[in-house]
Enzyme design. Structure first.
Site, PDB file in Angstrom:
ATOM      1  N   GLN A  53     -25.073  83.638   1.461  1.00 54.40           N
ATOM      2  CA  GLN A  53     -25.672  85.176   2.476  1.00 54.40           C
ATOM      3  C   GLN A  53     -25.514  85.299   3.744  1.00 54.40           C
ATOM      4  O   GLN A  53     -26.633  84.299   4.079  1.00 54.40           O
ATOM      5  CB  GLN A  53     -26.973  85.734   2.100  1.00 54.40           C
ATOM      6  CG  GLN A  53     -27.142  87.260   2.284  1.00 54.40           C
ATOM      7  CD  GLN A  53     -28.262  87.865   2.517  1.00 54.40           C
ATOM      8  OE1 GLN A  53     -29.108  86.903   2.485  1.00 54.40           O
ATOM      9  NE2 GLN A  53     -28.318  88.666   1.244  1.00 54.40           N
ATOM     10  N   CYS A  83     -32.144  93.120   5.533  1.00 50.73           N
ATOM     11  CA  CYS A  83     -33.728  92.631   5.730  1.00 50.73           C
ATOM     12  C   CYS A  83     -34.213  93.187   6.923  1.00 50.73           C
ATOM     13  O   CYS A  83     -33.905  93.748   8.081  1.00 50.73           O
ATOM     14  CB  CYS A  83     -32.892  91.029   6.306  1.00 50.73           C
ATOM     15  SG  CYS A  83     -34.334  90.143   6.431  1.00 50.73           S
ATOM     16  N   LYS A 122     -24.696  93.061   0.971  1.00 55.05           N
ATOM     17  CA  LYS A 122     -26.240  94.019   0.401  1.00 55.05           C
ATOM     18  C   LYS A 122     -26.259  94.534   1.405  1.00 55.05           C
ATOM     19  O   LYS A 122     -27.000  94.603   2.274  1.00 55.05           O
ATOM     20  CB  LYS A 122     -27.274  92.702  -0.008  1.00 55.05           C
ATOM     21  CG  LYS A 122     -28.549  93.020   0.022  1.00 55.05           C
ATOM     22  CD  LYS A 122     -29.225  91.904  -1.257  1.00 55.05           C
ATOM     23  CE  LYS A 122     -30.588  92.202  -1.648  1.00 55.05           C
ATOM     24  NZ  LYS A 122     -32.001  92.163  -0.644  1.00 55.05           N
ATOM     25  N   ASN A 194     -30.607  97.173  -7.315  1.00 54.84           N
ATOM     26  CA  ASN A 194     -31.304  95.941  -6.683  1.00 54.84           C
ATOM     27  C   ASN A 194     -32.483  96.248  -6.546  1.00 54.84           C
ATOM     28  O   ASN A 194     -32.327  97.567  -6.281  1.00 54.84           O
ATOM     29  CB  ASN A 194     -30.863  95.208  -5.845  1.00 54.84           C
ATOM     30  CG  ASN A 194     -32.094  94.117  -5.251  1.00 54.84           C
ATOM     31  OD1 ASN A 194     -32.789  94.585  -3.962  1.00 54.84           O
ATOM     32  ND2 ASN A 194     -32.678  93.304  -5.939  1.00 54.84           N
ATOM     33  N   GLY A 196     -37.525  96.287  -7.639  1.00 53.56           N
ATOM     34  CA  GLY A 196     -38.083  96.867  -8.284  1.00 53.56           C
ATOM     35  C   GLY A 196     -37.586  96.369  -9.931  1.00 53.56           C
ATOM     36  O   GLY A 196     -38.490  96.713 -11.189  1.00 53.56           O
ATOM     37  N   ARG A 218     -37.884  88.684  -6.953  1.00 52.89           N
ATOM     38  CA  ARG A 218     -38.961  88.689  -7.052  1.00 52.89           C
ATOM     39  C   ARG A 218     -39.570  88.213  -8.563  1.00 52.89           C
ATOM     40  O   ARG A 218     -40.135  87.007  -9.132  1.00 52.89           O
ATOM     41  CB  ARG A 218     -40.170  89.410  -6.700  1.00 52.89           C
ATOM     42  CG  ARG A 218     -40.144  88.818  -5.159  1.00 52.89           C
ATOM     43  CD  ARG A 218     -40.778  90.546  -4.317  1.00 52.89           C
ATOM     44  NE  ARG A 218     -40.591  91.878  -4.812  1.00 52.89           N
ATOM     45  CZ  ARG A 218     -40.533  92.912  -4.203  1.00 52.89           C
ATOM     46  NH1 ARG A 218     -41.628  93.831  -3.495  1.00 52.89           N
ATOM     47  NH2 ARG A 218     -39.793  94.156  -4.251  1.00 52.89           N
TER      48      ARG A 218
HETATM   49  C1  FMN Z   1     -39.999  86.117   0.332  1.00 55.59           C
HETATM   50  C2  FMN Z   1     -38.824  87.091  -0.367  1.00 55.59           C
HETATM   51  C3  FMN Z   1     -37.298  86.119   1.215  1.00 55.59           C
HETATM   52  C4  FMN Z   1     -36.129  87.944   0.901  1.00 55.59           C
HETATM   53  N1  FMN Z   1     -34.952  86.767   1.466  1.00 55.59           N
HETATM   54  C5  FMN Z   1     -34.046  87.194   1.310  1.00 55.59           C
HETATM   55  C6  FMN Z   1     -32.203  87.222   2.052  1.00 55.59           C
HETATM   56  O1  FMN Z   1     -32.674  86.299   2.485  1.00 55.59           O
HETATM   57  N2  FMN Z   1     -31.955  88.518   2.047  1.00 55.59           N
HETATM   58  C7  FMN Z   1     -31.492  89.688   1.153  1.00 55.59           C
HETATM   59  O2  FMN Z   1     -30.694  89.901   1.195  1.00 55.59           O
HETATM   60  N3  FMN Z   1     -32.992  89.928   0.253  1.00 55.59           N
HETATM   61  C8  FMN Z   1     -34.088  89.150   1.156  1.00 55.59           C
HETATM   62  N4  FMN Z   1     -35.026  89.136   0.313  1.00 55.59           N
HETATM   63  C9  FMN Z   1     -34.750  90.835  -1.108  1.00 55.59           C
HETATM   64  C10 FMN Z   1     -34.449  90.518  -1.747  1.00 55.59           C
HETATM   65  O3  FMN Z   1     -33.275  89.923  -1.735  1.00 55.59           O
HETATM   66  C11 FMN Z   1     -35.044  91.837  -2.959  1.00 55.59           C
HETATM   67  O4  FMN Z   1     -33.739  92.447  -2.069  1.00 55.59           O
HETATM   68  C12 FMN Z   1     -36.325  92.655  -3.347  1.00 55.59           C
HETATM   69  O5  FMN Z   1     -36.854  91.601  -2.935  1.00 55.59           O
HETATM   70  C13 FMN Z   1     -36.345  93.505  -3.947  1.00 55.59           C
HETATM   71  O6  FMN Z   1     -35.881  93.390  -5.419  1.00 55.59           O
HETATM   72  P1  FMN Z   1     -36.464  93.104  -5.928  1.00 55.59           P
HETATM   73  O7  FMN Z   1     -37.706  93.617  -6.739  1.00 55.59           O
HETATM   74  O8  FMN Z   1     -36.016  92.361  -7.712  1.00 55.59           O
HETATM   75  O9  FMN Z   1     -37.626  91.186  -5.354  1.00 55.59           O
HETATM   76  C14 FMN Z   1     -35.855  88.199   0.157  1.00 55.59           C
HETATM   77  C15 FMN Z   1     -37.527  88.813  -0.521  1.00 55.59           C
HETATM   78  C16 FMN Z   1     -38.884  87.985  -0.581  1.00 55.59           C
HETATM   79  C17 FMN Z   1     -39.792  88.180  -1.311  1.00 55.59           C
END
Ligand code: FMN
Length: 317
Positions: A53, A83, A122, A194, A196, A218
């Protein structure tokens, strides 16, 4: 995920599932092209299929960074338009680019031109005062015209003015219906949802509802055994490689020893393993032994074996 899905984390996750697509942390194009970040491209061949990415907004620079990734053997190059962090906003990367679909389209075109592997995006459903129902179709239209065939949509807005990056992962409400709506509007676009999603059962219901993929962040990190180990069987119809988190720990030992022999620290790997027994008897002991001892100078894989001894085998399986 930044600071989370580094190469050690991905190695562990790949042991849990052979078929899921794994993503690197976001690496910015300027860091790769002008900085000293090339070492961040390092990965183990076992990680395939793995996507790099990138963050950035300069088409020429992103094209060079994409080429560096493709030359390194990454299977996909993904552009981050989701982001919300301050640092990223100041460099015009990430979610703020939802406001400049033309720029994203030019970046995508340049990246596609530069590499033979798949280039994907994304994104969020919108930022700040944008109306997702209005801007998202236009955003996706511009992306598809630029040649993008696959996207992952984090199904919530990012409110850049006022919320921290962490709050922006939880507070803006999820709108899965809109993602389904985009699939109906763009049937040829491969869309993953993506945000939650915490279990494979939920993931399956999105697939049954017509979406092409599910991206889990997460939950996969915090409960890797529960979320990732059933993927090969439940989604891809293949028996998983390991029958218990115990076996996965044992399979990590040679990798850990190799890392230590190259001068690495134990904690760089074990910090990603803390959740392996999440929700199981012994999980607390496992976490405690690892976190109290892995950061010590000279810590070896004996710590991992000791921690494993605190988890009842028959129950963990
Ligand atoms: C610690 C952390 C770092 C993250 N870094 C990135 C990242 O580098 N690139 C990205 O696209 N999303 C990043 N995200 C977002 C996650 O990819 C995701 O979109 C977001 O947490 C929602 O999805 P989830 O509920 O499945 O975690 C990050 C999330 C967390 C918690």
């Amino acid at each position: 995920m930044m600071d989370w899905t580094d190469r050690h984390c991905r190695y562990l996750h790949r042991l849990l599932t052979r078929h899921s697509l794994l993503y690197t942390e976001m690496i910015t194009a300027p860091a790769l092209v002008r900085g000293n970040a090339r070492h961040l491209l390092r990965y183990d061949p076992l990680e395939h299929p793995v996507a790099l990415q990138l963050g950035g907004s300069d088409p020429a620079e992103l094209a060079i960074a994409a080429r560096m990734g493709a030359d390194e053997g990454y299977d996909e190059i993904n552009l981050n338009v989701g982001c919300p962090s301050d640092r990223v906003q100041s460099g015009t990367f990430g979610a703020v680019l939802m406001k400049s679909p033309d720029v994203v389209a030019r970046c995508a075109e340049a990246m596609i031109e530069a590499v033979d592997v798949s280039v994907t995006v994304k994104c969020r459903i919108g930022v700040d005062e944008q109306i997702p129902e209005v801007i998202l179709p236009d955003f996706l239209r511009q992306l598809t015209s630029a040649g993008i065939t696959r996207v992952a949509i984090h199904a919530r807005m990012a409110w850049l003015d006022g919320l921290s990056p962490k709050q922006n992962r939880d507070i803006p409400p999820l709108n899965y219906d809109l993602v389904h709506g985009m699939k109906a509007k763009f049937p040829d676009l491969i869309i993953s949802v993506n945000g939650g999603i915490t279990s494979l059962a939920e993931a399956r219901s999105f697939l049954a509802g017509g979406l092409d993929g599910v991206m889990i962040g997460r939950a996969a990190y915090h409960s890797p055994w529960d979320v990732l180990a059933p993927v090969d069987r439940d989604i891809f119809g293949e028996e998983p490689q390991f029958g218990s988190p115990h076996d996965v720990v044992l399979a990590m030992l040679p990798y850990i020893d190799r890392h230590l022999s190259e001068g690495g620290r134990l904690n760089s790997i074990t910090r990603h393993m803390l959740g392996l027994f999440a929700g199981r008897p012994g999980a607390r002991h496992w976490r405690r032994v690892l976190s109290e001892n892995s950061t010590r100078d000279g810590a070896t894989s004996k710590i991992v074996i000791e921690a494993l001894g605190r988890v009842p085998r028959q129950i963990a399986a």
